[in-house]
Design a protein around this motif. Structure first.
Motif, PDB file in Angstrom:
ATOM      1  N   ASN A 133      -3.567  19.610 -12.691  1.00 17.76           N
ATOM      2  CA  ASN A 133      -3.693  20.637 -11.646  1.00 17.76           C
ATOM      3  C   ASN A 133      -3.852  19.982 -10.273  1.00 17.76           C
ATOM      4  OD1 ASN A 133      -3.633  22.819 -13.547  1.00 17.76           O
ATOM      5  ND2 ASN A 133      -5.762  22.337 -14.045  1.00 17.76           N
ATOM      6  N   PHE A 134      -3.014  19.001 -10.020  1.00 17.72           N
ATOM      7  CA  PHE A 134      -3.121  18.183  -8.810  1.00 17.72           C
ATOM      8  C   PHE A 134      -2.952  19.022  -7.546  1.00 17.72           C
ATOM      9  CE2 PHE A 134      -1.076  15.306  -5.675  1.00 17.72           C
ATOM     10  CZ  PHE A 134      -2.049  14.317  -5.592  1.00 17.72           C
ATOM     11  N   TRP A 135      -1.810  19.671  -7.431  1.00 15.03           N
ATOM     12  CA  TRP A 135      -1.578  20.430  -6.202  1.00 15.03           C
ATOM     13  C   TRP A 135      -2.411  21.717  -6.175  1.00 15.03           C
ATOM     14  CZ3 TRP A 135       0.276  25.352  -6.768  1.00 15.03           C
ATOM     15  CH2 TRP A 135       0.984  25.652  -7.941  1.00 15.03           C
ATOM     16  N   GLN A 136      -2.699  22.270  -7.354  1.00 15.92           N
ATOM     17  CA  GLN A 136      -3.515  23.485  -7.397  1.00 15.92           C
ATOM     18  C   GLN A 136      -4.941  23.226  -6.914  1.00 15.92           C
ATOM     19  OE1 GLN A 136      -1.661  22.265  -9.911  1.00 15.92           O
ATOM     20  NE2 GLN A 136      -0.833  23.873 -11.240  1.00 15.92           N
TER      21      GLN A 136
ATOM     22  N   LEU B  41      -5.812   0.931  -7.733  1.00 18.33           N
ATOM     23  CA  LEU B  41      -5.379   2.321  -7.892  1.00 18.33           C
ATOM     24  C   LEU B  41      -6.589   3.232  -7.753  1.00 18.33           C
ATOM     25  CD1 LEU B  41      -3.491   4.675  -8.896  1.00 18.33           C
ATOM     26  CD2 LEU B  41      -4.203   4.045 -11.214  1.00 18.33           C
ATOM     27  N   THR B  42      -6.499   4.237  -6.876  1.00 15.38           N
ATOM     28  CA  THR B  42      -7.568   5.226  -6.736  1.00 15.38           C
ATOM     29  C   THR B  42      -6.984   6.618  -6.883  1.00 15.38           C
ATOM     30  OG1 THR B  42      -8.695   3.765  -5.162  1.00 15.38           O
ATOM     31  CG2 THR B  42      -9.524   6.014  -5.370  1.00 15.38           C
ATOM     32  N   LEU B  43      -7.505   7.360  -7.838  1.00 10.01           N
ATOM     33  CA  LEU B  43      -7.126   8.750  -8.029  1.00 10.01           C
ATOM     34  C   LEU B  43      -8.172   9.604  -7.339  1.00 10.01           C
ATOM     35  CD1 LEU B  43      -6.259   8.523 -11.840  1.00 10.01           C
ATOM     36  CD2 LEU B  43      -4.714   8.260  -9.891  1.00 10.01           C
ATOM     37  N   TRP B  44      -7.807  10.165  -6.210  1.00  3.45           N
ATOM     38  CA  TRP B  44      -8.758  10.922  -5.386  1.00  3.45           C
ATOM     39  C   TRP B  44      -8.737  12.399  -5.786  1.00  3.45           C
ATOM     40  CZ3 TRP B  44     -12.175   8.288  -2.704  1.00  3.45           C
ATOM     41  CH2 TRP B  44     -11.855   7.038  -2.185  1.00  3.45           C
ATOM     42  N   LEU B  45      -9.842  12.867  -6.336  1.00  4.05           N
ATOM     43  CA  LEU B  45      -9.981  14.280  -6.671  1.00  4.05           C
ATOM     44  C   LEU B  45     -10.253  15.099  -5.418  1.00  4.05           C
ATOM     45  CD1 LEU B  45     -12.167  13.683  -9.836  1.00  4.05           C
ATOM     46  CD2 LEU B  45      -9.683  13.962  -9.723  1.00  4.05           C
ATOM     47  N   TRP B  46     -10.900  14.494  -4.450  1.00  2.00           N
ATOM     48  CA  TRP B  46     -10.982  15.045  -3.091  1.00  2.00           C
ATOM     49  C   TRP B  46     -10.411  13.978  -2.168  1.00  2.00           C
ATOM     50  CZ3 TRP B  46     -12.314  19.781  -1.052  1.00  2.00           C
ATOM     51  CH2 TRP B  46     -12.360  19.857   0.343  1.00  2.00           C
ATOM     52  N   ALA B  47      -9.362  14.319  -1.436  1.00  2.00           N
ATOM     53  CA  ALA B  47      -8.601  13.347  -0.661  1.00  2.00           C
ATOM     54  C   ALA B  47      -9.355  12.904   0.586  1.00  2.00           C
ATOM     55  CB  ALA B  47      -7.257  13.949  -0.259  1.00  2.00           C
ATOM     56  N   PRO B  48      -9.519  11.598   0.794  1.00  4.79           N
ATOM     57  CA  PRO B  48     -10.168  11.126   2.022  1.00  4.79           C
ATOM     58  C   PRO B  48      -9.345  11.361   3.278  1.00  4.79           C
ATOM     59  CG  PRO B  48      -9.381   9.284   0.694  1.00  4.79           C
ATOM     60  CD  PRO B  48      -9.218  10.505  -0.143  1.00  4.79           C
ATOM     61  N   LYS B  49      -8.028  11.598   3.124  1.00  2.00           N
ATOM     62  CA  LYS B  49      -7.209  11.903   4.296  1.00  2.00           C
ATOM     63  C   LYS B  49      -7.455  13.310   4.824  1.00  2.00           C
ATOM     64  CE  LYS B  49      -3.017  10.501   4.833  1.00  2.00           C
ATOM     65  NZ  LYS B  49      -1.556  10.226   4.669  1.00  2.00           N
ATOM     66  N   SER B  50      -8.107  14.137   4.010  1.00  3.79           N
ATOM     67  CA  SER B  50      -8.369  15.517   4.424  1.00  3.79           C
ATOM     68  C   SER B  50      -9.676  15.580   5.217  1.00  3.79           C
ATOM     69  CB  SER B  50      -8.479  16.414   3.195  1.00  3.79           C
ATOM     70  OG  SER B  50      -9.681  16.131   2.499  1.00  3.79           O
ATOM     71  N   PRO B  51      -9.936  16.686   5.900  1.00  8.60           N
ATOM     72  CA  PRO B  51     -11.260  16.854   6.511  1.00  8.60           C
ATOM     73  C   PRO B  51     -12.341  16.798   5.442  1.00  8.60           C
ATOM     74  CG  PRO B  51      -9.715  18.485   7.349  1.00  8.60           C
ATOM     75  CD  PRO B  51      -9.029  17.807   6.199  1.00  8.60           C
TER      76      PRO B  51
ATOM     77  N   ASP C  11       0.832  -1.207   0.000  1.00  4.78           N
ATOM     78  CA  ASP C  11       0.000   0.000   0.000  1.00  4.78           C
ATOM     79  C   ASP C  11       0.863   1.253   0.000  1.00  4.78           C
ATOM     80  OD1 ASP C  11      -2.037  -1.804   0.233  1.00  4.78           O
ATOM     81  OD2 ASP C  11      -2.681  -1.181   2.239  1.00  4.78           O
ATOM     82  N   TYR C  12       0.489   2.201  -0.852  1.00  7.79           N
ATOM     83  CA  TYR C  12       1.186   3.486  -0.945  1.00  7.79           C
ATOM     84  C   TYR C  12       0.144   4.597  -1.046  1.00  7.79           C
ATOM     85  CZ  TYR C  12       5.325   0.725  -2.132  1.00  7.79           C
ATOM     86  OH  TYR C  12       6.364  -0.167  -2.104  1.00  7.79           O
ATOM     87  N   THR C  13       0.446   5.719  -0.450  1.00  3.86           N
ATOM     88  CA  THR C  13      -0.454   6.858  -0.580  1.00  3.86           C
ATOM     89  C   THR C  13       0.352   8.147  -0.708  1.00  3.86           C
ATOM     90  OG1 THR C  13      -2.338   8.028   0.406  1.00  3.86           O
ATOM     91  CG2 THR C  13      -0.701   7.168   1.931  1.00  3.86           C
ATOM     92  N   LEU C  14      -0.033   8.951  -1.684  1.00  4.69           N
ATOM     93  CA  LEU C  14       0.536  10.291  -1.849  1.00  4.69           C
ATOM     94  C   LEU C  14      -0.577  11.278  -1.525  1.00  4.69           C
ATOM     95  CD1 LEU C  14       2.657  11.666  -4.810  1.00  4.69           C
ATOM     96  CD2 LEU C  14       0.782  12.969  -3.862  1.00  4.69           C
ATOM     97  N   TYR C  15      -0.342  12.135  -0.573  1.00  4.00           N
ATOM     98  CA  TYR C  15      -1.377  13.064  -0.109  1.00  4.00           C
ATOM     99  C   TYR C  15      -0.906  14.501  -0.253  1.00  4.00           C
ATOM    100  CZ  TYR C  15      -4.347  15.600   3.241  1.00  4.00           C
ATOM    101  OH  TYR C  15      -5.185  16.513   3.850  1.00  4.00           O
ATOM    102  N   GLN C  16      -1.641  15.294  -1.032  1.00 13.15           N
ATOM    103  CA  GLN C  16      -1.373  16.724  -1.202  1.00 13.15           C
ATOM    104  C   GLN C  16      -2.431  17.467  -0.394  1.00 13.15           C
ATOM    105  OE1 GLN C  16       1.099  18.065  -3.809  1.00 13.15           O
ATOM    106  NE2 GLN C  16       0.919  19.853  -2.487  1.00 13.15           N
ATOM    107  N   GLY C  17      -2.078  17.817   0.840  1.00  7.97           N
ATOM    108  CA  GLY C  17      -3.048  18.434   1.729  1.00  7.97           C
ATOM    109  C   GLY C  17      -3.107  19.939   1.654  1.00  7.97           C
ATOM    110  N   SER C  18      -2.153  20.541   0.973  1.00  7.20           N
ATOM    111  CA  SER C  18      -2.123  21.987   0.802  1.00  7.20           C
ATOM    112  C   SER C  18      -1.415  22.262  -0.515  1.00  7.20           C
ATOM    113  CB  SER C  18      -1.367  22.652   1.962  1.00  7.20           C
ATOM    114  OG  SER C  18       0.029  22.544   1.766  1.00  7.20           O
TER     115      SER C  18
END
Length: 904
Positions: free
Chosen positions: A390-393, A411-421, A339-346
């Motif tokens: 425009n991933f980080w944007q 593979l899941t491409l999250w347009l809204w990240a579940p790790k975020s609020p 399992d791997y996760t890349l999270y762009q929270g800001s």
């Protein structure tokens, strides 16, 4: 020199009475006035890449090209050459001139060995493609074969894409849309999360050609008890010989913002993985060409040396063919990280974590600033590369790879990240007792916020995202994956030169190209235009105008005391197209051809057409005025949702989603029956209208938007009913005793005809002409030979900034004190151009430089603010607000185009 379009009141009324006798049916044909001799039918149009070079991973693009009236008849074929090598293309019409000739054509081109520079487009039969795209529709599926990859699409159910193969090898399967919804976001209260999957309602093949195919999937997300939420539209784009699929993903929010909090929104695939664990590879592209490179079961750093050959192979994603016995005998004890996760929270920080499998701890693997949102999962024998544009944007975004240690990864491409609020779309205040129009008007006076209970809901707003999937035959090298990432983030696009665009007579001929040997005055204007765009481009990044719901917009007004834009003050926060920011950017692009301008304007078009507009529900299809929240203002108006802001991007790219947005506006007049724009200041629905056949429509922001939608639909489809409504409305506005100065009237929804208002009625608003009306009227007058309409519009253009005495002489009374005189200088300039009136042209420049209601002394002064006055160092431009800059920019561009010679 006296203007040839000066009208006395008596003459104007006489002309109106004469015009009233003309028939108003769809069979009326008005000859086109505008004829631009920029080329002959055999003269090629030179094209260039938007970014001046084509990506080595170019796999296909679609673009639009305009043509002079009468040059090419319907059905004309076109051919493309590159360095004199013929390139196969696919062509279809985007718009027609009133005489039926082609106005805009769309063209698609795929990867080709000779496709590079010196591109020429001209009439002629195109070469056949070596490999032809194949589309096969069955009763339950649609199969697409690009020549490199094969895609099977379902026509029903919750699995949208059954399989993705490359030359017969299964690479990915079970493509789905996934949604997680949380029922509460208060920190001290319990909550639960519900899972949904996209369910297909309708699948259609929008285009099927040798070069390009488009499949449109429509549906809604559904949970296990058949609750539906978030309607979606997913378009899949295929190009011949391409191993990639472009996806345009749109969701419309139809939930209850008080209990339907989006926790995760994404696109998911299953990925078969049959190679050894040490031959399964994970890649993420970070920033500055950096790549996170790992295998599920790593061979480096062990106590026992796997050998240089094996290590080198694993590091570059090649098959490991041999391992020493002392590694092989205990290889089962090397942890396999599945399992791997890349999270762009800001917009400024991402992190990468991994774990062996569910139920065990995550290990922090890497940190970075701005990830590209591109990666790969697969083996040396094939896998799937992916990227969210425009991933980080558009944070918060996330990419999850799970179960890569099993035979079926995910593979899941999250347009809204579940790790975020969870996404919180509730209004930001409780109404503060504003329960009457009087109280709301008082609040508007202090915070500029137009509030009304139940009007600040997000119901019906939309968001469009762009994704690419690449079906590869091997693990890409780091360099190749970086190039794929660049191509995803800045897709290749072909464009005609600004010189050609200015000559061909599009968009009202309201722009010209900068002169190479400009006078000092003109050069000063050019420099200021450049400065304003460059300033906003930098502010977007410096002020972090990013986020899922925010990316693409800019702020409205600045707070010099706090050294911040007024992000939290009522109607001074997000701009929402106020005073035509979109138009300013697009006209600036047309005259410069700058790729950075295009990207900013593109992002704004995506945002303002989706987020700032209600696409379903009681407010549909109106937009929302500027506010702290994009949907928060109670002023739901056509001036925001206007097709005038979308036409540029549509015609330059042939984008189907933006085409949908403009078509939404064709019947927008019907919503004005119930959502009356001026309800707080006395505007009422027409009386005696039991069947709902009438609407009160202003001649400014309302009709300006309607006419843009009708004009666009007419030229796209040649629809006679839409044409009739447009022409009827034009003529019956002109028939009013005071023409456009009548302000508003009752319109028949079926015909577009306005009923006659009291001849004594006189009304004018400074906002009427600054939301695209001026630009659309300029187009209409060049397209349609209707003298009475032209006179009515030129009267408005000439009198708005005229002296009180001149206004009284024609209208019977003066117009009192009006605002935005500088922005209206472009109207004066247009009247001067049509009348060939040098005196009026000089007046336009005088109005422009006076700066009343705009920017009196344009400045390029930048002040650096740092230290304890601000959280982070920032730059402040002197005297800058978005409304003023947009109107200054449009006035400058159009005055140069219409009366540039009168400046000397």
């Amino acid at each position: 020199m006296k203007s040839s379009f000066s009208l006395t009141r008596r003459a104007f009324v006489k002309n109106s009475m004469m015009a009233a006798s003309l028939p108003l049916t769809s069979s009326v044909d008005f000859p086109t006035l505008h004829q631009t001799n920029v080329s002959t039918a055999n003269t090629p149009v030179s094209l260039d890449w938007l970014d001046k070079q084509v990506s080595p991973f170019f796999r296909g693009t679609t673009w639009g090209t305009p043509w002079a009236k009468g040059l090419h008849k319907k059905g004309t074929a076109f051919t493309l050459s590159s360095n004199e090598n013929e390139i196969p293309i696919q062509t279809w019409p985007l718009a027609f001139w009133p005489d039926g000739s082609l106005k805009w054509t769309a063209h698609a081109v795929a990867k080709h060995i000779h496709l590079d520079k010196n591109l020429q487009l001209k009439a002629g039969k195109t070469n056949k493609a070596n490999t032809v795209l194949k589309v096969q529709e069955g009763s339950t599926t649609i199969k697409i074969d690009t020549g490199k990859i094969q895609c099977e699409i379902n026509k029903q159910g919750k699995t949208l894409i059954t399989s993705l193969q490359r030359e017969g090898q299964l690479i990915a399967q079970d493509g789905k849309l996934v949604l997680s919804v949380q029922d509460n976001v208060e920190a001290d209260e319990a909550f639960k999360i519900d899972s949904f999957e996209g369910k297909i309602d309708k699948v259609s093949i929008e285009q099927s050609g040798a070069i390009r195919a488009v499949v449109k999937i429509e549906g809604s997300h559904q949970n296990t008890v058949s609750k539906n939420l978030l309607p979606f539209v997913l378009r899949l784009y295929f190009y011949a010989e391409a191993e990639s699929i472009r996806m345009i993903h749109t969701i419309i929010y139809d939930g209850d913002e008080n209990k339907d909090f989006i926790k995760g929104l994404g696109i998911r695939f299953s990925v078969p993985l049959k190679e050894a664990l040490y031959d399964r590879h994970i890649r993420f592209v970070g920033e500055n060409s950096g790549v996170f490179t790992e295998a599920v079961q790593g061979l480096s750093g062990l106590r026992r040396d796997a050998g240089r050959t094996a290590l080198d192979a694993q590091l570059v994603g090649k098959s490991v063919t041999q391992l020493p016995e002392n590694v092989l005998k205990n290889i089962q004890y090397i942890p396999a990280f599945g399992d791997y996760t890349l999270y762009q929270g800001s917009p400024d920080a991402f992190d990468i974590q991994k774990r062996t499998k569910a139920g065990y701890s995550w290990i922090q693997s890497a940190f970075g600033g701005r990830a590209s949102g591109t990666g790969y999962v697969g083996t040396p024998k094939g896998g799937i590369a992916f990227g969210i544009r425009n991933f980080w944007q558009s944070f918060p975004a996330q990419i999850d790879i799970k179960n890569a240690h099993t035979e079926l990864g995910e593979l899941t491409l999250w347009l809204w990240a579940p790790k975020s609020p969870a996404m919180d779309l509730r209004f930001y205040h409780d109404g503060m007792g504003e329960d009457t129009h009087e109280k709301q008007y008082n609040a508007l006076d202090i915070t500029y916020e137009d509030y009304e209970p139940e009007f600040g809901k997000p119901y019906g707003v939309a968001r469009t995202s762009e994704v690419q999937i690449w079906i590869l035959s091997e693990t890409p090298s780091g360099d190749d994956l970086v190039e794929i990432a660049k191509q995803i983030q800045e897709p290749d696009l072909l464009v005609a030169s600004p010189e050609y665009l200015a000559q061909v007579g599009i968009f009202g001929s309201a722009f010209s190209i900068p002169e190479k040997t400009a006078s000092n005055q003109k050069q000063a204007i050019e420099n200021q235009l450049d400065f304003y765009f460059d300033y906003y481009k930098k502010q977007i990044d410096q002020r972090r105008w990013y986020g899922f719901w925010n990316f693409g917009d800019v702020m409205h007004s600045y707070d010099n005391d706090r050294h911040v834009w007024r992000y939290d003050v009522g109607g001074f926060a997000w701009d929402n197209s106020e005073l035509s920011t979109d138009l300013w950017l697009w006209y600036y692009f047309l005259r410069t051809g700058r790729s950075d301008v295009f990207r900013v304007a593109e992002a704004m078009t995506r945002h303002t057409g989706e987020v700032d507009v209600h696409h379903i529900g009681r407010f549909s299809p109106l937009g929302s005025r500027h506010n702290v929240l994009h949907w928060g203002c109670s002023a739901k108006q056509l001036r925001i949702s206007t097709a005038a802001n979308r036409r540029f991007y549509y015609y330059l790219t042939a984008d189907e989603r933006v085409g949908d947005l403009m078509r939404e506006q064709v019947n927008a007049d019907r919503t004005l029956r119930t959502i009356i724009p001026g309800r707080k200041i006395g505007q009422k629905a027409p009386e005696s209208d039991p069947k709902g056949e009438l609407a009160s429509v202003s001649f400014g922001t309302d009709w300006g938007a309607l006419s843009a939608a009708w004009l666009t639909e007419w030229e796209r489809t040649e629809n006679p009913q839409v044409k009739a409504k447009l022409l009827n409305s034009m003529q019956t506005i002109a028939e009013q005793a005071h023409g456009f100065f009548t302000g508003l009237a009752t319109m028949e929804l079926a015909t577009g005809k306005f009923r006659q208002e009291d001849a004594q009625k006189l009304s004018v608003s400074h906002l009427s002409a600054v939301f695209g009306l001026a630009e659309i009227c300029a187009e209409l007058i060049e397209l349609v030979d209707m003298p009475i309409f032209e006179k009515a519009w030129l009267q408005y253009c000439q009198l708005y900034n005229a002296t009180a005495e001149e206004q009284k002489a024609v209208l019977g009374e003066s117009l009192k004190k009006l605002n935005l005189e500088q922005g209206h200088a472009r109207l004066t300039a247009f009247a001067a151009k049509r009348g060939k009136d040098t005196t009026l042209g000089k007046r336009a420049w005088k109005e422009f430089y006076a700066g009343d209601g705009g920017i009196k002394k344009p400045s390029m002064k930048i002040t650096q603010i740092s230290g304890t006055k601000v959280l982070n160092p920032v730059e402040e431009g002197e005297g800058i607000s978005t409304n003023a800059v947009a109107q200054w920019g449009l006035a400058a561009i159009q005055c140069l185009a219409f009366v540039g010679n009168d400046l000397e």
